[in-house]
Write a protein that holds these residues in place. Structure first.
Motif, mmCIF file in Angstrom:
data_model
loop_
_atom_site.group_PDB
_atom_site.id
_atom_site.type_symbol
_atom_site.label_atom_id
_atom_site.label_comp_id
_atom_site.label_asym_id
_atom_site.label_seq_id
_atom_site.Cartn_x
_atom_site.Cartn_y
_atom_site.Cartn_z
ATOM 1 N N LYS A 50 7.279 14.368 -2.297
ATOM 2 C CA LYS A 50 6.688 14.009 -1.084
ATOM 3 C C LYS A 50 6.220 12.953 -0.869
ATOM 4 O O LYS A 50 5.774 11.837 -0.089
ATOM 5 N N ALA A 51 6.243 11.247 -1.560
ATOM 6 C CA ALA A 51 6.827 10.387 -1.771
ATOM 7 C C ALA A 51 7.830 9.735 -0.757
ATOM 8 O O ALA A 51 7.716 8.438 -0.293
ATOM 9 N N GLY A 52 8.419 10.280 -0.457
ATOM 10 C CA GLY A 52 9.850 9.972 -0.032
ATOM 11 C C GLY A 52 9.560 8.944 1.748
ATOM 12 O O GLY A 52 10.070 8.026 2.215
ATOM 13 N N GLU A 53 8.480 10.058 2.039
ATOM 14 C CA GLU A 53 7.673 9.493 3.688
ATOM 15 C C GLU A 53 7.594 8.357 3.237
ATOM 16 O O GLU A 53 7.502 7.361 3.943
ATOM 17 N N VAL B 177 16.718 2.706 -5.347
ATOM 18 C CA VAL B 177 15.315 3.419 -5.463
ATOM 19 C C VAL B 177 15.297 5.024 -4.562
ATOM 20 O O VAL B 177 15.316 6.144 -5.022
ATOM 21 N N LEU B 178 15.307 4.813 -3.438
ATOM 22 C CA LEU B 178 15.972 5.630 -2.921
ATOM 23 C C LEU B 178 17.126 6.304 -2.431
ATOM 24 O O LEU B 178 17.396 7.061 -2.631
ATOM 25 N N ARG B 179 18.326 5.388 -2.743
ATOM 26 C CA ARG B 179 19.726 5.936 -3.221
ATOM 27 C C ARG B 179 19.632 6.792 -4.807
ATOM 28 O O ARG B 179 20.025 7.883 -5.417
ATOM 29 N N ASP C 183 10.597 5.766 2.763
ATOM 30 C CA ASP C 183 11.021 5.233 3.691
ATOM 31 C C ASP C 183 10.218 4.953 4.681
ATOM 32 O O ASP C 183 10.436 3.527 5.705
ATOM 33 N N GLN C 184 8.604 4.897 5.381
ATOM 34 C CA GLN C 184 8.092 3.636 5.727
ATOM 35 C C GLN C 184 7.997 2.219 5.522
ATOM 36 O O GLN C 184 7.781 1.519 5.608
ATOM 37 N N GLU D 294 1.133 -1.024 -0.003
ATOM 38 C CA GLU D 294 0.279 0.054 0.275
ATOM 39 C C GLU D 294 1.229 0.799 -0.357
ATOM 40 O O GLU D 294 0.749 2.362 -1.165
ATOM 41 N N LEU D 295 1.902 1.626 0.583
ATOM 42 C CA LEU D 295 2.673 2.676 0.946
ATOM 43 C C LEU D 295 3.390 2.650 -0.070
ATOM 44 O O LEU D 295 3.564 3.521 -0.754
#
Length: 92
Positions: A72-75, A58-60, A78-79, A13-14
């Motif tokens: 805004k998708a970072g949160e 993806v985060l890197r 991260d979760q 979902e996240l």
């Protein structure tokens, strides 16, 4: 097939929530990689270490392109990363 972890649905979902945000921000590479990751997770039916590696990539990529802090998708990402670590039984 491995047993589905309690965090499975929330992780999917996240990640799914992050896709339209990434699209709206023009982060096409992150969109494609996140969609592939969602499909791999759903296809596997459980969380495995390569899923953590995929999300880490993806985060890197977002950090290296200086888009992470403005996204805004970072949160959501991260979760999802924290939940993947929990699903794998790693210390968070």
């Amino acid at each position: 097939m491995a047993t589905r972890q309690p965090q499975f649905e929330e992780i999917v979902e996240l990640l799914s929530k992050s896709v339209p945000i990434l699209e709206s921000e023009g982060l096409d590479g992150s969109v494609n990689d996140t969609e592939k990751l969602i499909n791999r997770i759903k296809g596997m039916g459980s969380i495995i270490p390569s899923h953590k590696n995929g999300l880490y990539s993806v985060l890197r990529m977002m950090l290296e392109s200086n888009t992470y802090y403005d996204s805004k998708a970072g949160e959501y990402l991260d979760q999802a990363f924290v939940l993947i670590e929990e699903a794998l039984g790693e210390n968070v």
